[in-house]
Design a protein around this motif. Sequence first.
Motif, PDB file in Angstrom:
ATOM      1  N   GLY A 144      87.036  73.005 110.045  1.00  0.00           N
ATOM      2  CA  GLY A 144      85.835  73.150 109.215  1.00  0.00           C
ATOM      3  C   GLY A 144      86.183  73.622 107.810  1.00  0.00           C
ATOM      4  N   GLY A 154      83.963  74.557 105.371  1.00  0.00           N
ATOM      5  CA  GLY A 154      82.863  75.269 104.707  1.00  0.00           C
ATOM      6  C   GLY A 154      83.390  76.588 104.146  1.00  0.00           C
ATOM      7  N   ILE A 196      90.949  70.769 109.173  1.00  0.00           N
ATOM      8  CA  ILE A 196      90.426  69.532 109.772  1.00  0.00           C
ATOM      9  C   ILE A 196      88.906  69.554 109.612  1.00  0.00           C
ATOM     10  N   ASN A 216      78.041  73.060 104.393  1.00  0.00           N
ATOM     11  CA  ASN A 216      76.641  72.856 104.001  1.00  0.00           C
ATOM     12  C   ASN A 216      76.376  73.223 102.545  1.00  0.00           C
ATOM     13  N   THR A 226      87.619  63.689 110.146  1.00  0.00           N
ATOM     14  CA  THR A 226      88.387  63.861 111.379  1.00  0.00           C
ATOM     15  C   THR A 226      87.763  64.945 112.247  1.00  0.00           C
ATOM     16  N   ASP A 227      87.342  64.551 113.440  1.00  0.00           N
ATOM     17  CA  ASP A 227      86.899  65.553 114.397  1.00  0.00           C
ATOM     18  C   ASP A 227      88.155  66.194 114.973  1.00  0.00           C
ATOM     19  N   GLU A 241      61.989  68.792 102.460  1.00  0.00           N
ATOM     20  CA  GLU A 241      62.669  69.155 103.713  1.00  0.00           C
ATOM     21  C   GLU A 241      61.726  69.025 104.900  1.00  0.00           C
ATOM     22  N   TYR A 253      70.354  75.391 111.615  1.00  0.00           N
ATOM     23  CA  TYR A 253      69.984  76.795 111.831  1.00  0.00           C
ATOM     24  C   TYR A 253      70.152  77.188 113.298  1.00  0.00           C
ATOM     25  N   ARG A 262      79.041  80.550 110.575  1.00  0.00           N
ATOM     26  CA  ARG A 262      77.668  80.416 111.040  1.00  0.00           C
ATOM     27  C   ARG A 262      77.562  79.759 112.423  1.00  0.00           C
ATOM     28  N   VAL A 293      79.060  84.996 104.898  1.00  0.00           N
ATOM     29  CA  VAL A 293      80.203  84.268 105.464  1.00  0.00           C
ATOM     30  C   VAL A 293      81.479  84.596 104.691  1.00  0.00           C
TER      31      VAL A 293
HETATM   32  C1  LIG Z   1      69.035  74.147 104.353  1.00  0.00           C
HETATM   33  C2  LIG Z   1      69.934  75.338 104.130  1.00  0.00           C
HETATM   34  C3  LIG Z   1      69.783  76.085 102.974  1.00  0.00           C
HETATM   35  C4  LIG Z   1      70.588  77.192 102.769  1.00  0.00           C
HETATM   36  N1  LIG Z   1      70.418  77.908 101.625  1.00  0.00           N
HETATM   37  C5  LIG Z   1      71.189  78.980 101.388  1.00  0.00           C
HETATM   38  C6  LIG Z   1      71.015  79.731 100.181  1.00  0.00           C
HETATM   39  O1  LIG Z   1      70.181  79.433  99.340  1.00  0.00           O
HETATM   40  N2  LIG Z   1      71.822  80.812  99.988  1.00  0.00           N
HETATM   41  C7  LIG Z   1      72.782  81.186 100.902  1.00  0.00           C
HETATM   42  O2  LIG Z   1      73.499  82.158 100.661  1.00  0.00           O
HETATM   43  N3  LIG Z   1      72.961  80.481 102.053  1.00  0.00           N
HETATM   44  C8  LIG Z   1      72.195  79.393 102.318  1.00  0.00           C
HETATM   45  N4  LIG Z   1      72.377  78.664 103.472  1.00  0.00           N
HETATM   46  C9  LIG Z   1      73.414  79.097 104.433  1.00  0.00           C
HETATM   47  C10 LIG Z   1      74.795  78.511 104.114  1.00  0.00           C
HETATM   48  O3  LIG Z   1      74.740  77.109 104.192  1.00  0.00           O
HETATM   49  C11 LIG Z   1      75.802  79.041 105.139  1.00  0.00           C
HETATM   50  O4  LIG Z   1      75.810  80.430 105.165  1.00  0.00           O
HETATM   51  C12 LIG Z   1      77.245  78.604 104.880  1.00  0.00           C
HETATM   52  O5  LIG Z   1      77.331  77.303 104.384  1.00  0.00           O
HETATM   53  C13 LIG Z   1      77.990  78.710 106.194  1.00  0.00           C
HETATM   54  O6  LIG Z   1      79.346  78.403 106.025  1.00  0.00           O
HETATM   55  P1  LIG Z   1      80.236  78.099 107.310  1.00  0.00           P
HETATM   56  O7  LIG Z   1      81.580  77.788 106.826  1.00  0.00           O
HETATM   57  O8  LIG Z   1      80.067  79.171 108.319  1.00  0.00           O
HETATM   58  O9  LIG Z   1      79.540  76.808 107.985  1.00  0.00           O
HETATM   59  P2  LIG Z   1      79.383  75.320 107.485  1.00  0.00           P
HETATM   60  O10 LIG Z   1      79.091  75.253 106.035  1.00  0.00           O
HETATM   61  O11 LIG Z   1      78.431  74.688 108.429  1.00  0.00           O
HETATM   62  O12 LIG Z   1      80.838  74.698 107.706  1.00  0.00           O
HETATM   63  C14 LIG Z   1      81.324  74.343 108.989  1.00  0.00           C
HETATM   64  C15 LIG Z   1      82.126  73.077 108.811  1.00  0.00           C
HETATM   65  O13 LIG Z   1      82.757  72.758 110.061  1.00  0.00           O
HETATM   66  C16 LIG Z   1      82.758  71.366 110.210  1.00  0.00           C
HETATM   67  N5  LIG Z   1      82.892  71.046 111.644  1.00  0.00           N
HETATM   68  C17 LIG Z   1      82.039  71.381 112.628  1.00  0.00           C
HETATM   69  N6  LIG Z   1      82.478  70.874 113.810  1.00  0.00           N
HETATM   70  C18 LIG Z   1      83.634  70.204 113.544  1.00  0.00           C
HETATM   71  C19 LIG Z   1      84.531  69.446 114.343  1.00  0.00           C
HETATM   72  N7  LIG Z   1      84.302  69.249 115.646  1.00  0.00           N
HETATM   73  N8  LIG Z   1      85.641  68.914 113.757  1.00  0.00           N
HETATM   74  C20 LIG Z   1      85.855  69.075 112.422  1.00  0.00           C
HETATM   75  N9  LIG Z   1      85.009  69.753 111.611  1.00  0.00           N
HETATM   76  C21 LIG Z   1      83.908  70.325 112.163  1.00  0.00           C
HETATM   77  C22 LIG Z   1      81.386  70.962 109.672  1.00  0.00           C
HETATM   78  O14 LIG Z   1      81.348  69.590 109.334  1.00  0.00           O
HETATM   79  C23 LIG Z   1      81.247  71.875 108.473  1.00  0.00           C
HETATM   80  O15 LIG Z   1      81.697  71.283 107.273  1.00  0.00           O
HETATM   81  C24 LIG Z   1      71.565  77.563 103.729  1.00  0.00           C
HETATM   82  C25 LIG Z   1      71.714  76.799 104.893  1.00  0.00           C
HETATM   83  C26 LIG Z   1      70.904  75.707 105.096  1.00  0.00           C
HETATM   84  C27 LIG Z   1      71.076  74.916 106.359  1.00  0.00           C
END
Ligand SMILES: Cc1cc2nc3c(=O)[nH]c(=O)nc-3n(C[C@H](O)[C@H](O)[C@H](O)COP(=O)(O)OP(=O)(O)OC[C@H]3O[C@@H](n4cnc5c(N)ncnc54)[C@H](O)[C@@H]3O)c2cc1C
Length: 394
Positions: free
Chosen positions: A9, A11, A32, A41, A220-221, A317, A334, A363, A375
Amino acid sequence: MLFDVIVVGAGFAGSVIAERCARVLGKRVLIIEKRAHIGGNAYDCYDDHGILIHQYGPHIFHTNQKFVIDYLSNFTTWIEYQHRVQALIDGSYVPLPFNLNTIQQLFPQHLAMQYIELLIQRVGFGKRTTILQLRELSSEPLLQQLAEFVYQKVFLNYTLKQWELRPEELNPTVTGRVPVVISYDDRYFADEYQMMPKSGYTAMFHKMLSDQNIHYLLNTDYQDIVKIDFINKKIQLFGQEFSGLLVYTGKIDEFFGYCFGELPYRSLHFAFEHLPQIDSYQKVGTVNYPNDYSYTRITEFKKITQQRHSGTTIVREYPQRYDRHKAGADIPYYPLPQPTNEKLYQQYKNLAATWSNVIFVGRLAEYRYYDMHHVVARALHVFEKEILPKFSNQ
Ligand SMILES: Cc1cc2nc3c(=O)[nH]c(=O)nc-3n(C[C@H](O)[C@H](O)[C@H](O)COP(=O)(O)OP(=O)(O)OC[C@H]3O[C@@H](n4cnc5c(N)ncnc54)[C@H](O)[C@@H]3O)c2cc1C
């Protein structure tokens, strides 16, 4: 071994950890990512009309934690931005969070003054409360009337649309995210630091991941190249035994093959619309529609990014049920914070604790309604407290 660390991931969670492992420890990191891009996201990009949009919904950066800003400032400069939101209520666009200005706009002056005096007396000027607390506190009939109005007009239908649940069925932290504010502060967030990365989130992520020790595979998964032997707790990468560290930021239930059942999520459908030759579509960055239409809100990106352009792009949305088998509804936006789901998550968390060479963060992996700054703070903490000691013992 080609890599010391595998990160699933790209993110915030995965990218912060990858960056730290590469820059601080000099480790070779493979990220990956199943999407076609980095940033998770928070990914942003220019649409066909040249407007910077947030592909997965508007993302506004806000925090009280200076160390988070200091860390990210290594990869971006910032523009000041204080997010403002309006809600369409009974035909008027009024400020949100519900505050003393909102009261003045919605009620005749004498009634508004009575409400305001009571709120100041009972809650205190400058305080923030939640709608559920306000409802409980209101033994006073006039305050009860106001609390009921706010509950019905601001929270109830919005929550039903967004979650298909009533506010009281969710963990109170969810409804508490949009407080009732006993002041004239119209800003959506009260945090000390509110800003946007000057060149956008994706540009910031590219800088974060620019270290020569970081490699990433997009589209790539991880399951296509990483094989997990759950019985012997062994990991293979490209068919070879991998004895390094796996940092997993995807869904925790997916990692364990849904062995205890699926953790529920809400998904969204985003409908983007470009309006040529319209400089400004709405007064503020986001307008919420608690009671009208099937979408919850409209965001106009230019208001947030402060980009200049002769046209504008907006996004509506539409909340929907998450279904991992259904294209278009298969992004888990969510986690659904409810006690039964928390219990289910705890089962996965306990199982995760038995894997010493896999770290679950972010998340999806922690099933937490985290904002971006949470995060980043969490990933930095995990790096300091869990990853650094692992490598310094080697
Ligand atoms: C609509 C929306 C609006 C938001 N607005 C705000 C805001 O205004 N302010 C704020 O602070 N936060 C906001 N957030 C929250 C913010 O998006 C998250 O806190 C942050 O992006 C989380 O990061 P993360 O790395 O934990 O998860 P993610 O960003 O979800 O990253 C996880 C990554 O893992 C990858 N992944 C998952 N499974 C696999 C797999 N099997 N193989 C390979 N890759 C995989 C996914 O594709 C993804 O890219 C919002 C969220 C949403 C949904």
